[in-house]
Design a protein around this motif. Sequence first.
Motif, mmCIF file in Angstrom:
data_model
loop_
_atom_site.group_PDB
_atom_site.id
_atom_site.type_symbol
_atom_site.label_atom_id
_atom_site.label_comp_id
_atom_site.label_asym_id
_atom_site.label_seq_id
_atom_site.Cartn_x
_atom_site.Cartn_y
_atom_site.Cartn_z
ATOM 1 N N ASP A 22 33.317 6.413 21.598
ATOM 2 C CA ASP A 22 33.565 7.798 22.012
ATOM 3 C C ASP A 22 35.022 7.954 22.442
ATOM 4 O O ASP A 22 35.685 8.916 22.077
ATOM 5 N N ARG A 42 31.206 8.746 32.999
ATOM 6 C CA ARG A 42 30.758 9.895 32.209
ATOM 7 C C ARG A 42 29.854 9.479 31.044
ATOM 8 O O ARG A 42 29.513 10.288 30.192
ATOM 9 N N ALA A 44 30.539 7.559 28.503
ATOM 10 C CA ALA A 44 31.190 7.418 27.191
ATOM 11 C C ALA A 44 31.183 5.957 26.748
ATOM 12 O O ALA A 44 31.338 5.051 27.560
ATOM 13 N N ASN A 324 37.665 13.845 31.105
ATOM 14 C CA ASN A 324 36.749 14.996 31.111
ATOM 15 C C ASN A 324 36.954 15.883 29.882
ATOM 16 O O ASN A 324 35.987 16.376 29.297
ATOM 17 N N VAL A 327 35.615 14.063 26.761
ATOM 18 C CA VAL A 327 34.141 14.116 26.685
ATOM 19 C C VAL A 327 33.688 15.456 26.086
ATOM 20 O O VAL A 327 32.811 15.493 25.210
ATOM 21 N N THR A 328 34.324 16.549 26.538
ATOM 22 C CA THR A 328 33.895 17.850 25.990
ATOM 23 C C THR A 328 34.412 18.052 24.567
ATOM 24 O O THR A 328 33.912 18.910 23.846
ATOM 25 N N ASP A 331 31.717 15.989 22.690
ATOM 26 C CA ASP A 331 30.395 16.525 23.000
ATOM 27 C C ASP A 331 30.559 17.899 23.657
ATOM 28 O O ASP A 331 30.579 18.007 24.886
ATOM 29 N N LYS A 333 28.709 20.148 24.352
ATOM 30 C CA LYS A 333 27.645 20.595 25.277
ATOM 31 C C LYS A 333 27.834 19.984 26.663
ATOM 32 O O LYS A 333 27.228 20.414 27.631
ATOM 33 N N ALA A 334 28.665 18.959 26.752
ATOM 34 C CA ALA A 334 28.861 18.280 28.045
ATOM 35 C C ALA A 334 29.614 19.194 29.003
ATOM 36 O O ALA A 334 30.393 20.046 28.585
ATOM 37 N N ARG A 335 29.372 18.973 30.307
ATOM 38 C CA ARG A 335 30.112 19.766 31.301
ATOM 39 C C ARG A 335 31.514 19.207 31.437
ATOM 40 O O ARG A 335 31.704 17.975 31.429
ATOM 41 N N PRO A 338 31.964 17.122 35.871
ATOM 42 C CA PRO A 338 30.641 16.527 36.070
ATOM 43 C C PRO A 338 30.230 16.472 37.539
ATOM 44 O O PRO A 338 29.139 16.026 37.869
ATOM 45 N N ARG A 348 22.078 9.464 37.422
ATOM 46 C CA ARG A 348 21.843 8.356 36.491
ATOM 47 C C ARG A 348 20.734 7.433 37.015
ATOM 48 O O ARG A 348 19.851 7.020 36.282
#
Length: 360
Positions: A22, A42, A44, A324, A327-328, A331, A333-335, A338, A348
């Motif tokens: 990722d 996160r 990843a 951050n 990650v978005t 993905d 849909k990820a916030r 976080p 988690r």
Amino acid sequence: MSDATRAVIDAPRAIPGDDIYDITIIGAGPTGQFAAFYAGLRGARTQVIDALEEPGGALTAIYPEKYIYDVIGFPRVLAKDFVAHCDIQARQADPTIRLKEQVLELEVLPDGLIRLGTTKGDRWSRTVIVCAGVGAFEPKRLDVPGLRELEGKGVHYFAKHVEDFRDRHVVIVGGGDSAVDWAVTLEPIAAQVTLIHRSKFRAHEATVRQLEASTVDVNYPGYEIVSILDGGEDGRLKGVTFKGPDGEERAIPADDLIVAIGFIADLGPMKRWGFTLQRNQIVVDKTTMETGIPGVYAAGDVAAYPAKFKLIVTGAAEAVTAVNHAVTYYDPKARLDPGHSTNIMEKREKAETSAAAAED
Ligand SMILES: Cc1cc2nc3c(=O)[nH]c(=O)nc-3n(C[C@H](O)[C@H](O)[C@H](O)COP(=O)(O)OP(=O)(O)OC[C@H]3O[C@@H](n4cnc5c(N)ncnc54)[C@H](O)[C@@H]3O)c2cc1C
């Protein structure tokens, strides 16, 4: 990123003999180490690649035995100890850490996937965070006849261990942080420390004040080494001759000469990857740490934006922003935010507990 590109990135693919990560972090200095930790937090799948054989970047390569006073949580910590803590934190989510591997090429394929050509082959990633500091560390050399032959025989460009200089006559050349730090650090343990510098000090004011209050024989401004004395059966450095603004020469014994006149900053292969560069740094959007290349971010000393501070803590904050947004990117849909680490870890742990309960 377009939906079409997203569909291709998300589609399963066969990359022979390798794997898609990722996030790939280039550089295992403090910024890369913190980015690896945060990427793990996160969730990843992360790999870190560094050309050096040990993590820690400049702290390991240049000043492992210097104290750092301005990182969160440690009133005073040796650089090597700080790196060791960063390493433990970085490894928490078990990232792949590839050392002694230099990244030579970065190519965004038409489908958005990123290929990194390294000294050990191709690596694949959905996003990349460049935490490469100044690139390869190449010290500036002093142009004095015969000096090169004595590298490793009393002449040092990468001095590392304080104890190597116990009870020795040490001459240090330079006036930046590195030179002044070494002078102050070695003063209590060396037989004699002499500092030679051509112009004004560029080091931190507090360290310069420490230097002025010490027994270090400080020769500045306008002083420079003119020749060296080698020889003897061991072929090691024996002394140096230097002169001041009045032109008078002075010869002193020296077991060691530490040349700390800076590094030639060279991003090397990264210059060809298509970044906008500014004085050997990669220009980023400071709200996202994005470079001009989609999916590729930069953080730490390598990143340039207005009013940038090149500090360990700043790099860590930039790493959080970069992760951050990365990650978005892969993905959507990820916030973006976080929440706090406590919230993330609690969620988690709850998810792991319910998954374990479901299995029973
Ligand atoms: C003498 C000295 C004293 C300092 N004191 C302090 C201090 O007290 N407090 C403070 O906050 N800061 C201090 N700094 C600054 C601090 O060291 C830097 O801000 C910090 O190291 C930046 O971390 P980084 O991870 O961004 O880069 P670096 O530490 O430079 O690490 C970059 C890493 O990237 C790797 N790399 C580069 N290119 C590639 C490539 N193509 N492929 C693979 N790997 C690559 C390098 O090998 C290196 O390991 C000091 C610096 C010096 C020189």
